[in-house]
Design an enzyme around this catalytic site. Sequence first.
Site, PDB file in Angstrom:
ATOM      1  N   SER A  87       3.466  -4.136  -9.020  1.00 29.32           N
ATOM      2  CA  SER A  87       3.666  -3.706 -10.072  1.00 29.32           C
ATOM      3  C   SER A  87       4.860  -2.576 -10.576  1.00 29.32           C
ATOM      4  O   SER A  87       4.900  -1.657  -9.017  1.00 29.32           O
ATOM      5  CB  SER A  87       2.513  -2.308  -9.374  1.00 29.32           C
ATOM      6  OG  SER A  87       2.016  -1.905  -9.282  1.00 29.32           O
ATOM      7  N   LYS A  88       5.170  -1.714 -11.696  1.00 20.08           N
ATOM      8  CA  LYS A  88       5.698  -0.876 -11.977  1.00 20.08           C
ATOM      9  C   LYS A  88       5.733   0.163 -11.340  1.00 20.08           C
ATOM     10  O   LYS A  88       6.040   1.003 -10.723  1.00 20.08           O
ATOM     11  CB  LYS A  88       5.650  -1.067 -13.078  1.00 20.08           C
ATOM     12  CG  LYS A  88       7.064   0.665 -14.032  1.00 20.08           C
ATOM     13  CD  LYS A  88       7.493   0.032 -14.743  1.00 20.08           C
ATOM     14  CE  LYS A  88       8.562   0.499 -14.878  1.00 20.08           C
ATOM     15  NZ  LYS A  88       8.441   1.709 -16.332  1.00 20.08           N
TER      16      LYS A  88
END
Length: 494
Positions: free
Chosen positions: A246-247
């Site tokens: 995930s970012k």
Amino acid sequence: MTVRVRFAPSPTGFLHIGGARTALYNWLFARKNGGAFVLRIEDTDAERSTDESTAGILDGMKWMGIDWDEGPFYQSEYLQEHKDAAQELLRLGAAYRCFCTKEELDQQRAEARANKVAFKYNRKCLALSAEESQARADRGDPYVIRFRVPDNRQETVSFDDRVFGHIEVGIKEIGDFVIVRSNGLPLYNLANVVDDHRDRITHVMRGADGLANTPKQVLIYEALGWETPVFAHMALTLDPSKAKISKRRHGEVVTVEFYQEHGFLPWAFCNFMALLGWSSGDDQEIFLNREEMIDRFSLDHVSKANSVFNYRKNDPKFITDPKALAVNAAHLRQLPIDELLPYVKDWFVRQGLWKDDWDGADRQWFASTVDLIRSRYHTLEDFTELGRAYFFDEYPIVPKAAKNIRKDPVLEQGFKRLSQAYAALDGFSLENVESTLRVLSDDLGIKAGLLINGVRAAVTGQTVGPSLFEVLLTLGKERVISRLEKAAVMVSAG
Ligand code: GLU
């Protein structure tokens, strides 16, 4: 049956590797089967959806070269259809209004927690008569619409996933789920099914996080009397510690934009992503062109095991998964030079470093220089960073190279005399640049290697590269001479 697939991202963030891979697999499958690839932006979550995110998704797909045949359709434009479907489900008795308050539901959730069971709505409002339900709705009491799970008719709900196989869930495990919120807005499971049906989607290929929703969606298809599409879920991509990528956790490296900005070739990036969950069935991993991969792509070789995005934060050696770099390097090295050059040009242009002559008078020179140096490079960025000395008079000298220049005081003489000897040469050919250097090393009583390493460092600012004599040739006599003179000064200055 004509294959129709879709990519249905929610525009709530950047296009990340997981989404991009889903898009890629759908596209490959469509192209392989001569089908249609539909792009649908699922923007019904008005609070979280942004135009910026939609633009980012479209840009990312365009950069990757993943073109769509229909759309982009925007889910929010089909709101009425979603609402109509909810009404139809109410009419069929396959859904009902639920007037339970938040407090009541919280209480039920707390009880479920206390009993250590999964929360399932207690169906209080299912008992309401049709008249009463209508009357309360007319009175303006807030309500959601719940799908009525048909536990009086069947034991299980099942589907055959093309990747995960036969999946069966006990109907009793599924609570009556909300399909329309109290503000009248339909939820994902309903909207998604209605849209896939309208778009005549034959194969729903998406991330494995969609698996949990699929039984509910199958029930909606069945209730509306619609044929269910084939489902094919893609296993997740995890980091080395098995966390979902995930970012938030990993930063920019999981976004498509990162690869664009760091000089990846779009198709090489796709090649890397394709390998995160698919294999050709033999050892081939590098697919230099799209057609080759399209030809080989099949759902039979999509893995149901999670794939690993081997990115280690804070590793100074690798900006991303080393495999991504290796695949990109293979494309840089193996593409026909004419196919590579436009990307190199584009990279220089984007950095504001392009010179028009490289397309004109120096075209040949530019092509052969790129060809000479590309074999060691991993990204286009390397051409303007590691390869700066080939294209510009100003270039950095890395510390190790500076050390090689100053390795031995004798190199002052070495550089000076070599520059004079080169200046005196009639031509500047592979043979005479080499023999001149070797004769001089003998003269100075030093190993040729010492001078070769020093010269390489001086003229390129780097310690490694292609054969030095080819490097000298591509740089040309004048530039070599002036760089050697400068290096001599560097040695004397200490
Ligand atoms: N909008 C959903 C998502 O981005 C789509 C899931 C699906 O493909 O059905 O997760």
